[in-house]
Each structure stands twice: as C-alpha cells, then as structure tokens.
Motif scaffolding. Sequence first.
Motif, PDB file in Angstrom:
ATOM      1  N   GLY A 158      -4.463   4.897   4.430  1.00  8.30           N
ATOM      2  CA  GLY A 158      -3.738   4.112   5.414  1.00  8.30           C
ATOM      3  C   GLY A 158      -2.482   4.801   5.912  1.00  8.30           C
ATOM      4  O   GLY A 158      -2.107   5.877   5.459  1.00  8.30           O
ATOM      5  N   PRO A 159      -1.809   4.149   6.869  1.00  8.45           N
ATOM      6  CA  PRO A 159      -0.631   4.754   7.494  1.00  8.45           C
ATOM      7  C   PRO A 159       0.590   4.703   6.585  1.00  8.45           C
ATOM      8  O   PRO A 159       0.678   3.868   5.689  1.00  8.45           O
ATOM      9  CB  PRO A 159      -0.417   3.875   8.736  1.00  8.45           C
ATOM     10  N   SER A 160       1.513   5.611   6.839  1.00  9.66           N
ATOM     11  CA  SER A 160       2.749   5.636   6.038  1.00  9.66           C
ATOM     12  C   SER A 160       3.867   4.848   6.710  1.00  9.66           C
ATOM     13  O   SER A 160       4.955   4.723   6.168  1.00  9.66           O
ATOM     14  CB  SER A 160       3.190   7.084   5.821  1.00  9.66           C
TER      15      SER A 160
ATOM     16  N   LEU B  29       1.439  -1.815   9.046  1.00  6.59           N
ATOM     17  CA  LEU B  29       0.786  -2.535   7.957  1.00  6.59           C
ATOM     18  C   LEU B  29       0.814  -4.045   8.219  1.00  6.59           C
ATOM     19  O   LEU B  29       1.582  -4.527   9.031  1.00  6.59           O
ATOM     20  CB  LEU B  29       1.452  -2.169   6.635  1.00  6.59           C
ATOM     21  N   TYR B  30      -0.047  -4.770   7.514  1.00  9.11           N
ATOM     22  CA  TYR B  30      -0.289  -6.189   7.819  1.00  9.11           C
ATOM     23  C   TYR B  30       0.344  -7.122   6.781  1.00  9.11           C
ATOM     24  O   TYR B  30       0.297  -6.847   5.581  1.00  9.11           O
ATOM     25  CB  TYR B  30      -1.789  -6.491   7.817  1.00  9.11           C
ATOM     26  N   THR B  31       0.860  -8.245   7.269  1.00  9.97           N
ATOM     27  CA  THR B  31       1.276  -9.343   6.394  1.00  9.97           C
ATOM     28  C   THR B  31       0.582 -10.618   6.866  1.00  9.97           C
ATOM     29  O   THR B  31       0.146 -10.715   8.021  1.00  9.97           O
ATOM     30  CB  THR B  31       2.795  -9.575   6.432  1.00  9.97           C
TER      31      THR B  31
ATOM     32  N   GLN C 247       0.820  -1.211   0.000  1.00 13.04           N
ATOM     33  CA  GLN C 247       0.000   0.000   0.000  1.00 13.04           C
ATOM     34  C   GLN C 247       0.863   1.273   0.000  1.00 13.04           C
ATOM     35  O   GLN C 247       0.418   2.324  -0.460  1.00 13.04           O
ATOM     36  CB  GLN C 247      -0.938  -0.017   1.213  1.00 13.04           C
ATOM     37  N   LEU C 248       2.084   1.162   0.499  1.00 13.74           N
ATOM     38  CA  LEU C 248       2.987   2.328   0.505  1.00 13.74           C
ATOM     39  C   LEU C 248       3.287   2.807  -0.921  1.00 13.74           C
ATOM     40  O   LEU C 248       3.604   3.976  -1.129  1.00 13.74           O
ATOM     41  CB  LEU C 248       4.286   1.994   1.239  1.00 13.74           C
ATOM     42  N   GLU C 249       3.171   1.895  -1.906  1.00  9.50           N
ATOM     43  CA  GLU C 249       3.360   2.290  -3.310  1.00  9.50           C
ATOM     44  C   GLU C 249       2.120   3.009  -3.844  1.00  9.50           C
ATOM     45  O   GLU C 249       2.219   3.946  -4.622  1.00  9.50           O
ATOM     46  CB  GLU C 249       3.646   1.060  -4.177  1.00  9.50           C
TER      47      GLU C 249
END
Length: 207
Positions: free
Chosen positions: A154-156, A161-163, A147-149
């Motif tokens: 969501g958070p930076s 973040l989830y795996t 999601q950072l891409e």
Amino acid sequence: MSFADATQFWNERFDKEEFIFGKEPNEFLVQKTAQYLKPNNSVLCIADGEGRNGVWLAKQGMRVTGFDVSDIALAKAKQFANENQVSIQYSLCDTDGFDWRENTYDAVIGIFIQFADPEMRARIFKQVHQTLKPGGLFILQGYTPKQLEYKTGGPSLIEHLYTEEMMRELSQGFEILELECYEKELSEGPRHTGMSALLGMVAKKSA
C-alpha cells in the motif's frame, strides 16, 4: 500525476515475469461475491492491474469490464484471461478517462485503489454512484492508517489510506451494508504479503 506519468510509474512495477499481486483473487472480494453477486451480473473492476480479480469474476459467470493505467499490466491481464478461457472488456485509461455510463453495472469493484488522492477519491465515489444501476453494489477494500506500521503493502501517504469515518462521508447516495476495519495476514503476491491493517466495505446505491 498525469496519465503519462501514472502509466510510467505502474509500468515500471508491472514489468516483471511474475504477477506482483499474485494470480489469486482478493479474499474479501471472494467472500462478498458469494454473499451478494450472481452469475451474469455486469461488473466493473477499477484499476484491475494484471487481472487477478477480473478473471476470477469472469470465471464465476460475471460479465466483466475493467480498466487500468498500465498497458503492461493489461497485456498480462489479457493473456491471463485467455489462459482461463474468459473474455473481459479491458480499456487503457485512468479513473478520469473511463466512460462512467449511467446505470450500467450491477457492481463496481475497488480493491486497493489507493493511488487516489483525496480529490480523486471523491470523484471516484461520485463516478461509481453514477455508473451503478439502482440497487447496485460497490465492493471496496483498502488499507487503514495503521498499515503504515506494518509496511506490508500500500501507499506510504496517510491521505491515501481509509478510515470508517471517511467512507461514511464519501458514501452519499449509498446505503452502507457492511463496513469494518480489521487486521489480517495477507498473501497476495510479493507486493501484498504479511500482517495488514484493512478496511472492507459493501455499499448499495439507493434505489
């Protein structure tokens, strides 16, 4: 972040006429509710914000409890519930301040609760396990590191973040019924719009 700081942080985001995550329920939640939940189930919504998910669940006949750290969000949620002629038990608190009574709920809902750092996240999983009835369900959706891409919500911070591996480690005492990572276009208000890297999980508290 202290309770007061968290309240200020989220109040600044929610202090708008619009619903920043929209008024429609989360799509993953809608799908899993149809599969797993029944009217009159007792359901807890973690950090329910402006109420889009809690109000929708109440409209499906669930008995809904929710909490949030933002009093501005909860005022909007209560108004939204009134407009939809449903009743929800809301309280102003964070995850550490909520009363996680044992064996109370048929389901706990965590939709994009990624304000939690790793330590808080571990506490939340234990609290959820404690408050679920045996056989109760934890329905969770969040963003993965990809999601950072996309930068569509969501958070930076990658540690928020989830795996899949993380979910399996956290889910002690749960049976994981579904766990998947996928990419999908989201349209959930101005804060969650566009292609997104998502994780969805349904886990059952071992009876």
